[in-house]
Design a protein around this motif. Structure first.
Motif, PDB file in Angstrom:
ATOM      1  N   MET A   1     -30.993 -48.597 -38.684  1.00  0.00           N
ATOM      2  CA  MET A   1     -32.267 -48.085 -38.245  1.00  0.00           C
ATOM      3  C   MET A   1     -32.793 -46.860 -39.266  1.00  0.00           C
ATOM      4  O   MET A   1     -31.778 -46.001 -39.692  1.00  0.00           O
ATOM      5  CB  MET A   1     -31.992 -47.304 -36.927  1.00  0.00           C
ATOM      6  N   ILE A   2     -33.855 -46.848 -39.750  1.00  0.00           N
ATOM      7  CA  ILE A   2     -34.504 -45.657 -40.379  1.00  0.00           C
ATOM      8  C   ILE A   2     -35.276 -44.808 -39.576  1.00  0.00           C
ATOM      9  O   ILE A   2     -36.030 -45.149 -38.648  1.00  0.00           O
ATOM     10  CB  ILE A   2     -35.323 -46.474 -41.274  1.00  0.00           C
ATOM     11  N   LEU A   3     -34.784 -43.336 -39.498  1.00  0.00           N
ATOM     12  CA  LEU A   3     -35.506 -42.488 -38.815  1.00  0.00           C
ATOM     13  C   LEU A   3     -36.582 -41.510 -39.935  1.00  0.00           C
ATOM     14  O   LEU A   3     -36.339 -41.177 -40.871  1.00  0.00           O
ATOM     15  CB  LEU A   3     -34.525 -41.431 -38.263  1.00  0.00           C
ATOM     16  N   VAL A   4     -37.547 -41.522 -39.344  1.00  0.00           N
ATOM     17  CA  VAL A   4     -38.639 -40.714 -40.059  1.00  0.00           C
ATOM     18  C   VAL A   4     -39.065 -39.517 -39.292  1.00  0.00           C
ATOM     19  O   VAL A   4     -39.645 -39.760 -37.900  1.00  0.00           O
ATOM     20  CB  VAL A   4     -40.015 -41.506 -40.607  1.00  0.00           C
ATOM     21  N   THR A   5     -38.987 -38.117 -39.871  1.00  0.00           N
ATOM     22  CA  THR A   5     -39.310 -37.095 -39.133  1.00  0.00           C
ATOM     23  C   THR A   5     -40.319 -36.309 -39.768  1.00  0.00           C
ATOM     24  O   THR A   5     -40.051 -36.128 -41.224  1.00  0.00           O
ATOM     25  CB  THR A   5     -38.168 -36.130 -39.077  1.00  0.00           C
ATOM     26  N   LEU A   6     -41.363 -36.150 -39.247  1.00  0.00           N
ATOM     27  CA  LEU A   6     -42.507 -35.398 -39.984  1.00  0.00           C
ATOM     28  C   LEU A   6     -42.664 -33.951 -39.492  1.00  0.00           C
ATOM     29  O   LEU A   6     -43.659 -33.121 -39.921  1.00  0.00           O
ATOM     30  CB  LEU A   6     -43.898 -36.075 -39.697  1.00  0.00           C
ATOM     31  N   GLY A   7     -41.706 -33.275 -38.836  1.00  0.00           N
ATOM     32  CA  GLY A   7     -41.951 -31.959 -38.177  1.00  0.00           C
ATOM     33  C   GLY A   7     -42.845 -31.868 -37.169  1.00  0.00           C
ATOM     34  O   GLY A   7     -43.379 -32.607 -36.575  1.00  0.00           O
ATOM     35  N   THR A   8     -43.366 -30.414 -37.114  1.00  0.00           N
ATOM     36  CA  THR A   8     -44.163 -30.197 -36.219  1.00  0.00           C
ATOM     37  C   THR A   8     -45.374 -29.570 -36.872  1.00  0.00           C
ATOM     38  O   THR A   8     -46.345 -28.800 -36.201  1.00  0.00           O
ATOM     39  CB  THR A   8     -43.731 -28.917 -35.126  1.00  0.00           C
ATOM     40  N   VAL A  33     -37.544 -49.149 -37.502  1.00  0.00           N
ATOM     41  CA  VAL A  33     -38.216 -47.866 -38.130  1.00  0.00           C
ATOM     42  C   VAL A  33     -38.763 -47.025 -36.907  1.00  0.00           C
ATOM     43  O   VAL A  33     -39.472 -47.324 -36.097  1.00  0.00           O
ATOM     44  CB  VAL A  33     -39.269 -47.869 -38.899  1.00  0.00           C
ATOM     45  N   ILE A  34     -38.091 -45.899 -36.482  1.00  0.00           N
ATOM     46  CA  ILE A  34     -38.533 -44.924 -35.396  1.00  0.00           C
ATOM     47  C   ILE A  34     -38.870 -43.695 -36.062  1.00  0.00           C
ATOM     48  O   ILE A  34     -38.283 -43.061 -36.936  1.00  0.00           O
ATOM     49  CB  ILE A  34     -37.227 -44.571 -34.577  1.00  0.00           C
ATOM     50  N   VAL A  35     -40.198 -43.018 -35.558  1.00  0.00           N
ATOM     51  CA  VAL A  35     -40.960 -41.702 -36.324  1.00  0.00           C
ATOM     52  C   VAL A  35     -41.034 -40.882 -35.140  1.00  0.00           C
ATOM     53  O   VAL A  35     -41.692 -41.042 -34.121  1.00  0.00           O
ATOM     54  CB  VAL A  35     -42.170 -42.499 -36.837  1.00  0.00           C
ATOM     55  N   GLN A  36     -40.564 -39.739 -35.447  1.00  0.00           N
ATOM     56  CA  GLN A  36     -41.098 -38.421 -34.898  1.00  0.00           C
ATOM     57  C   GLN A  36     -42.079 -37.925 -35.631  1.00  0.00           C
ATOM     58  O   GLN A  36     -42.160 -37.393 -36.731  1.00  0.00           O
ATOM     59  CB  GLN A  36     -39.722 -37.363 -34.894  1.00  0.00           C
ATOM     60  N   ALA A  37     -43.509 -38.252 -35.390  1.00  0.00           N
ATOM     61  CA  ALA A  37     -44.684 -38.025 -35.835  1.00  0.00           C
ATOM     62  C   ALA A  37     -45.195 -36.402 -35.695  1.00  0.00           C
ATOM     63  O   ALA A  37     -46.044 -36.128 -36.347  1.00  0.00           O
ATOM     64  CB  ALA A  37     -45.396 -39.056 -35.435  1.00  0.00           C
ATOM     65  N   ILE A  62     -30.916 -39.078 -35.273  1.00  0.00           N
ATOM     66  CA  ILE A  62     -30.167 -38.826 -36.698  1.00  0.00           C
ATOM     67  C   ILE A  62     -28.896 -39.406 -36.842  1.00  0.00           C
ATOM     68  O   ILE A  62     -28.552 -39.819 -37.636  1.00  0.00           O
ATOM     69  CB  ILE A  62     -30.256 -37.283 -36.939  1.00  0.00           C
ATOM     70  N   LYS A  63     -28.136 -39.176 -35.856  1.00  0.00           N
ATOM     71  CA  LYS A  63     -26.753 -39.691 -35.791  1.00  0.00           C
ATOM     72  C   LYS A  63     -26.491 -41.259 -35.898  1.00  0.00           C
ATOM     73  O   LYS A  63     -25.789 -41.485 -36.635  1.00  0.00           O
ATOM     74  CB  LYS A  63     -26.032 -39.173 -34.719  1.00  0.00           C
ATOM     75  N   LYS A  64     -27.612 -41.707 -35.477  1.00  0.00           N
ATOM     76  CA  LYS A  64     -27.480 -43.283 -35.368  1.00  0.00           C
ATOM     77  C   LYS A  64     -28.255 -43.829 -36.795  1.00  0.00           C
ATOM     78  O   LYS A  64     -27.891 -45.279 -37.054  1.00  0.00           O
ATOM     79  CB  LYS A  64     -28.178 -43.695 -34.242  1.00  0.00           C
ATOM     80  N   CYS A  65     -29.144 -43.021 -37.247  1.00  0.00           N
ATOM     81  CA  CYS A  65     -29.960 -43.639 -38.159  1.00  0.00           C
ATOM     82  C   CYS A  65     -29.001 -43.844 -39.646  1.00  0.00           C
ATOM     83  O   CYS A  65     -28.072 -43.315 -39.808  1.00  0.00           O
ATOM     84  CB  CYS A  65     -31.188 -42.795 -38.714  1.00  0.00           C
ATOM     85  N   ASN A  66     -29.361 -44.942 -40.525  1.00  0.00           N
ATOM     86  CA  ASN A  66     -28.822 -45.021 -41.620  1.00  0.00           C
ATOM     87  C   ASN A  66     -29.274 -44.158 -42.736  1.00  0.00           C
ATOM     88  O   ASN A  66     -28.781 -44.002 -43.693  1.00  0.00           O
ATOM     89  CB  ASN A  66     -28.859 -46.602 -42.055  1.00  0.00           C
ATOM     90  N   LYS A  85     -26.267 -38.177 -43.692  1.00  0.00           N
ATOM     91  CA  LYS A  85     -27.093 -39.137 -44.039  1.00  0.00           C
ATOM     92  C   LYS A  85     -27.678 -39.264 -45.110  1.00  0.00           C
ATOM     93  O   LYS A  85     -27.696 -38.295 -45.913  1.00  0.00           O
ATOM     94  CB  LYS A  85     -28.175 -39.104 -42.872  1.00  0.00           C
ATOM     95  N   LYS A  86     -28.186 -40.274 -45.777  1.00  0.00           N
ATOM     96  CA  LYS A  86     -29.061 -40.416 -46.945  1.00  0.00           C
ATOM     97  C   LYS A  86     -30.529 -39.917 -46.586  1.00  0.00           C
ATOM     98  O   LYS A  86     -30.823 -40.575 -45.912  1.00  0.00           O
ATOM     99  CB  LYS A  86     -28.910 -42.088 -47.359  1.00  0.00           C
ATOM    100  N   VAL A  87     -30.839 -39.093 -47.277  1.00  0.00           N
ATOM    101  CA  VAL A  87     -32.052 -38.322 -47.113  1.00  0.00           C
ATOM    102  C   VAL A  87     -33.028 -38.796 -48.129  1.00  0.00           C
ATOM    103  O   VAL A  87     -32.801 -38.386 -49.455  1.00  0.00           O
ATOM    104  CB  VAL A  87     -31.977 -36.942 -46.788  1.00  0.00           C
ATOM    105  N   ILE A  88     -34.239 -39.230 -47.535  1.00  0.00           N
ATOM    106  CA  ILE A  88     -35.376 -39.333 -48.765  1.00  0.00           C
ATOM    107  C   ILE A  88     -36.328 -38.359 -48.325  1.00  0.00           C
ATOM    108  O   ILE A  88     -36.856 -38.324 -47.346  1.00  0.00           O
ATOM    109  CB  ILE A  88     -35.943 -40.834 -48.856  1.00  0.00           C
ATOM    110  N   GLY A  89     -36.712 -37.302 -49.110  1.00  0.00           N
ATOM    111  CA  GLY A  89     -37.576 -36.308 -48.883  1.00  0.00           C
ATOM    112  C   GLY A  89     -39.248 -36.706 -49.471  1.00  0.00           C
ATOM    113  O   GLY A  89     -39.022 -36.976 -50.862  1.00  0.00           O
TER     114      GLY A  89
END
Length: 159
Positions: A1-8, A33-37, A62-66, A85-89
């Motif tokens: 799973m890919i997690l995308v976080t965009l903050g607040t 793909v799960i997104v916190q938008a 975050i714990k579950k994502c690849n 986690k492997k992080v792409i910023g």
């Protein structure tokens, strides 16, 4: 799973979500793909998008994502790193109205230079980064919180 976080941040970051959606459409991204938008309003049939998620729920994702794809927020980056986690910023940029300034560029450059993350400077190269992510071995994250606390304590003691 890919997690995308965009903050607040109160400004949209749909530019990143469009790029990810495009890679799903092309078949480059096959994972869920799960997104916190946050405040970004974006519709997609390819991703599960939530505005905001409770902190404990976000931590579980975050714990579950690849792979964690995130904006240049230090909290998001370090949480991913602390969970190995492997992080792409991807920086929110002022020129697109995604932020009030470009400080996220510096943050991402520093984490990338230290070997912790991949800083995606050109969003058009997302496909290339995704194709090579398996070979990326992030440096083990070491917090310097204790060092910072010691520096602050020494400063206060010397006042």
């Amino acid at each position: 799973m890919i997690l995308v976080t965009l903050g607040t941040q109160d400004k949209s970051f749909s530019r990143l979500l469009k790029a990810i959606d495009n890679e799903i459409e092309k078949g480059i991204i096959k994972d869920e793909v799960i997104v916190q938008a946050g405040m970004t309003k974006y519709k997609s049939n390819n991703m599960k998008i939530f505005d905001l998620i409770a902190a404990d729920e976000l931590n579980e994702l975050i714990k579950k994502c690849n792979i964690l794809i995130t904006h240049g927020g230090v909290g998001s980056i370090t949480t991913g790193l602390k969970n190995s986690k492997k992080v792409i910023g991807v920086a929110r940029l002022k020129k697109y109205g995604e932020h009030t300034n470009d400080h996220q560029i510096q943050i991402l450059e520093n984490f990338d230079k230290a070997g912790y993350i991949i800083y995606l400077q050109d969003i058009n190269k997302l496909e290339e980064v995704l194709k090579n992510i398996d070979s990326f071995e992030p440096k083990k994250y070491k917090s310097n919180t204790k060092s910072m606390i010691k520096t602050i304590e020494e400063y206060i003691d010397n006042l």
